[in-house]
Scaffold this motif. Structure first.
Motif, PDB file in Angstrom:
ATOM      1  N   SER A 126       0.852  -1.182   0.000  1.00 52.45           N
ATOM      2  CA  SER A 126       0.000   0.000   0.000  1.00 52.45           C
ATOM      3  C   SER A 126       0.890   1.235   0.000  1.00 52.45           C
ATOM      4  O   SER A 126       1.557   1.537   0.999  1.00 52.45           O
ATOM      5  N   GLY A 127       0.937   1.910  -1.126  1.00 53.66           N
ATOM      6  CA  GLY A 127       1.791   3.081  -1.225  1.00 53.66           C
ATOM      7  C   GLY A 127       3.250   2.726  -1.028  1.00 53.66           C
ATOM      8  O   GLY A 127       3.803   1.872  -1.719  1.00 53.66           O
ATOM      9  N   ARG A 128       3.897   3.360  -0.057  1.00 51.78           N
ATOM     10  CA  ARG A 128       5.306   3.106   0.227  1.00 51.78           C
ATOM     11  C   ARG A 128       5.508   2.045   1.300  1.00 51.78           C
ATOM     12  O   ARG A 128       6.633   1.813   1.743  1.00 51.78           O
ATOM     13  N   THR A 129       4.435   1.395   1.715  1.00 52.41           N
ATOM     14  CA  THR A 129       4.500   0.403   2.794  1.00 52.41           C
ATOM     15  C   THR A 129       4.237  -0.999   2.264  1.00 52.41           C
ATOM     16  O   THR A 129       3.305  -1.210   1.477  1.00 52.41           O
ATOM     17  N   VAL A 130       5.082  -1.946   2.693  1.00 57.17           N
ATOM     18  CA  VAL A 130       4.916  -3.356   2.331  1.00 57.17           C
ATOM     19  C   VAL A 130       4.883  -4.169   3.615  1.00 57.17           C
ATOM     20  O   VAL A 130       5.766  -4.022   4.483  1.00 57.17           O
ATOM     21  N   VAL A 131       3.875  -5.022   3.761  1.00 52.43           N
ATOM     22  CA  VAL A 131       3.745  -5.880   4.944  1.00 52.43           C
ATOM     23  C   VAL A 131       3.864  -7.334   4.508  1.00 52.43           C
ATOM     24  O   VAL A 131       3.111  -7.791   3.634  1.00 52.43           O
ATOM     25  N   ALA A 189      12.893   2.077   6.386  1.00 49.96           N
ATOM     26  CA  ALA A 189      12.786   1.492   7.727  1.00 49.96           C
ATOM     27  C   ALA A 189      12.112   0.132   7.627  1.00 49.96           C
ATOM     28  O   ALA A 189      11.139  -0.036   6.887  1.00 49.96           O
ATOM     29  N   ILE A 190      12.656  -0.849   8.369  1.00 49.63           N
ATOM     30  CA  ILE A 190      12.105  -2.205   8.364  1.00 49.63           C
ATOM     31  C   ILE A 190      11.923  -2.664   9.807  1.00 49.63           C
ATOM     32  O   ILE A 190      12.892  -2.721  10.574  1.00 49.63           O
ATOM     33  N   LEU A 191      10.712  -2.991  10.176  1.00 49.87           N
ATOM     34  CA  LEU A 191      10.401  -3.525  11.502  1.00 49.87           C
ATOM     35  C   LEU A 191      10.024  -4.986  11.341  1.00 49.87           C
ATOM     36  O   LEU A 191       9.135  -5.317  10.554  1.00 49.87           O
ATOM     37  N   SER A 192      10.697  -5.877  12.078  1.00 48.22           N
ATOM     38  CA  SER A 192      10.400  -7.308  11.984  1.00 48.22           C
ATOM     39  C   SER A 192      10.282  -7.909  13.374  1.00 48.22           C
ATOM     40  O   SER A 192      10.964  -7.477  14.311  1.00 48.22           O
ATOM     41  N   PHE A 193       9.410  -8.920  13.499  1.00 50.94           N
ATOM     42  CA  PHE A 193       9.232  -9.614  14.780  1.00 50.94           C
ATOM     43  C   PHE A 193       8.554 -10.951  14.532  1.00 50.94           C
ATOM     44  O   PHE A 193       7.885 -11.154  13.513  1.00 50.94           O
ATOM     45  N   ASP A 194       8.775 -11.880  15.470  1.00 51.05           N
ATOM     46  CA  ASP A 194       8.176 -13.205  15.402  1.00 51.05           C
ATOM     47  C   ASP A 194       7.259 -13.415  16.595  1.00 51.05           C
ATOM     48  O   ASP A 194       7.522 -12.916  17.698  1.00 51.05           O
ATOM     49  N   VAL A 195       6.196 -14.155  16.393  1.00 50.15           N
ATOM     50  CA  VAL A 195       5.277 -14.553  17.461  1.00 50.15           C
ATOM     51  C   VAL A 195       5.307 -16.062  17.560  1.00 50.15           C
ATOM     52  O   VAL A 195       5.194 -16.742  16.532  1.00 50.15           O
ATOM     53  N   PRO A 196       5.569 -16.634  18.763  1.00 49.97           N
ATOM     54  CA  PRO A 196       5.482 -16.009  20.093  1.00 49.97           C
ATOM     55  C   PRO A 196       6.812 -15.537  20.680  1.00 49.97           C
ATOM     56  O   PRO A 196       6.868 -15.234  21.876  1.00 49.97           O
ATOM     57  N   ASP A 197       7.892 -15.458  19.927  1.00 50.03           N
ATOM     58  CA  ASP A 197       9.192 -15.060  20.462  1.00 50.03           C
ATOM     59  C   ASP A 197       9.198 -13.549  20.711  1.00 50.03           C
ATOM     60  O   ASP A 197       9.407 -12.762  19.785  1.00 50.03           O
ATOM     61  N   HIS A 198       9.004 -13.146  21.954  1.00 52.24           N
ATOM     62  CA  HIS A 198       8.883 -11.723  22.259  1.00 52.24           C
ATOM     63  C   HIS A 198      10.227 -10.989  22.225  1.00 52.24           C
ATOM     64  O   HIS A 198      10.263  -9.761  22.310  1.00 52.24           O
ATOM     65  N   LYS A 199      11.336 -11.733  22.111  1.00 52.99           N
ATOM     66  CA  LYS A 199      12.652 -11.094  22.042  1.00 52.99           C
ATOM     67  C   LYS A 199      13.179 -10.983  20.613  1.00 52.99           C
ATOM     68  O   LYS A 199      14.323 -10.620  20.397  1.00 52.99           O
ATOM     69  N   VAL A 238       7.476  -5.305   8.350  1.00 57.29           N
ATOM     70  CA  VAL A 238       6.837  -4.100   7.820  1.00 57.29           C
ATOM     71  C   VAL A 238       7.935  -3.201   7.264  1.00 57.29           C
ATOM     72  O   VAL A 238       8.850  -2.799   7.995  1.00 57.29           O
ATOM     73  N   THR A 239       7.867  -2.898   5.976  1.00 56.31           N
ATOM     74  CA  THR A 239       8.868  -2.069   5.307  1.00 56.31           C
ATOM     75  C   THR A 239       8.232  -0.763   4.849  1.00 56.31           C
ATOM     76  O   THR A 239       7.197  -0.777   4.173  1.00 56.31           O
ATOM     77  N   VAL A 240       8.852   0.348   5.240  1.00 57.03           N
ATOM     78  CA  VAL A 240       8.368   1.674   4.835  1.00 57.03           C
ATOM     79  C   VAL A 240       9.482   2.351   4.043  1.00 57.03           C
ATOM     80  O   VAL A 240      10.542   2.657   4.593  1.00 57.03           O
ATOM     81  N   ASP A 241       9.238   2.570   2.763  1.00 58.20           N
ATOM     82  CA  ASP A 241      10.225   3.214   1.904  1.00 58.20           C
ATOM     83  C   ASP A 241      10.074   4.730   1.987  1.00 58.20           C
ATOM     84  O   ASP A 241       8.964   5.251   2.154  1.00 58.20           O
ATOM     85  N   GLU A 242      11.208   5.433   1.878  1.00 55.34           N
ATOM     86  CA  GLU A 242      11.223   6.898   1.936  1.00 55.34           C
ATOM     87  C   GLU A 242      10.561   7.418   3.210  1.00 55.34           C
ATOM     88  O   GLU A 242       9.798   8.392   3.185  1.00 55.34           O
ATOM     89  N   LEU A 243      10.865   6.747   4.347  1.00 48.09           N
ATOM     90  CA  LEU A 243      10.379   7.261   5.629  1.00 48.09           C
ATOM     91  C   LEU A 243      10.901   8.683   5.834  1.00 48.09           C
ATOM     92  O   LEU A 243      10.191   9.563   6.320  1.00 48.09           O
TER      93      LEU A 243
END
Length: 276
Positions: free
Chosen positions: A62-67, A92-102, A81-86
């Protein structure tokens, strides 16, 4: 993102891809279903011996965001979650796994006409920090990478490298393993059409004075078929045969024989990638 130098991870990547990419000794199946909407789905199955692993991935744009979301056989959920041209020239790229909270991690990538910077930090009380930078242009690239563990207050890695690239050749020199290993690689196209390439990689361990080498080749037989070969000083001989039997759909056969362990039979693998 604007034009600029390649990231540090591209130093030596051309040789690494020729020597390792598509060499698979398991049974793998990938089905990609691009949608008419911004949503795309990919299903992957992998049989390793008697174990079967699988996952389903979905990507939404969606726009500059890719999930990207992936669910595996064990119900682990990985999200990116990748946001281009932040900001200008910044991703910027935010990544995480569930249930690994670390498992949370934040990456920031900055691409300038003369420098590429990639930094990451773990989103936990004692994060690992990574920073990589590369300067130069399309012909010459010089860079380094460091990793620091805040829990032990120690460096987890430090690496430096330089590469020289032309359309018909690529050479790289990398100092890795915290300064204990020196790796040199060279790729050369032997014909003007670049249908045949040869590659060599040599590793020298400075602490033990041990040397090792791997040589390989890749040949595009025609627009549908590619053959790759690889031989190492350990006596292992491998090959890959890949056929594109329809647009973006590949079938790949891989095999490896260890000449120093004749009592062990050759390994082989089959990968099928479908994209309707």
């Amino acid at each position: 993102m604007g034009n600029g130098p390649a990231p540090f991870t591209d130093i030596g990547k051309r040789a690494k891809d020729l020597l390792t990419k598509d060499y698979n000794y398991d049974h793998k199946f990938v089905l990609s279903v691009p949608g008419s909407t911004p949503m795309g789905l990919t299903a992957t199955g992998l049989k390793k011996g008697q174990i079967f692993l699988g996952d389903i991935s979905a990507q939404y744009k969606s726009g500059r965001t890719v999930v990207d979301v992936k669910v595996d056989t064990y119900s682990n959920v990985s999200t990116k979650v990748t946001v281009d041209e932040l900001m200008p020239s910044t991703k910027a790229i935010l990544s995480f796994d569930v249930p690994d909270h670390k498992s949370g991690k934040l990456d920031l990538q900055y691409l300038h006409p003369r420098i590429a910077i990639d930094s990451s930090i773990g989103l936990n009380p004692s994060p690992v920090l990574n920073l990589a930078a590369a300067v130069g242009g399309k012909d010459i690239l010089l860079g380094g990478e460091v990793g620091f563990d805040t829990a032990s207050a120690s460096f987890t890695k430090y690496t430096a490298g330089i590469s020289f690239n032309k359309p018909d050749l690529s050479a790289a020199l990398i100092l890795t393993d915290k300064g204990q290993t020196l790796k040199a690689s060279y790729v050369h196209s032997v014909d003007p059409s670049h249908t045949t390439q040869v590659v060599a990689e040599m590793t020298h361990r400075l602490n033990t004075f041990e040397n090792s080498f791997t040589i390989g080749s890749a040949h595009v037989v025609d627009r549908y078929n590619t053959v790759k070969t690889r031989f190492s000083d350990t006596g292992k001989l491998a090959m890959v045969c890949q056929r594109e039997w329809r647009p973006k759909s590949m079938i790949t056969f891989s095999a490896e024989y260890d000449a120093k362990r004749t009592e062990v039979g050759p390994k082989w693998g089959l990968a099928l990638a479908l994209k309707p």
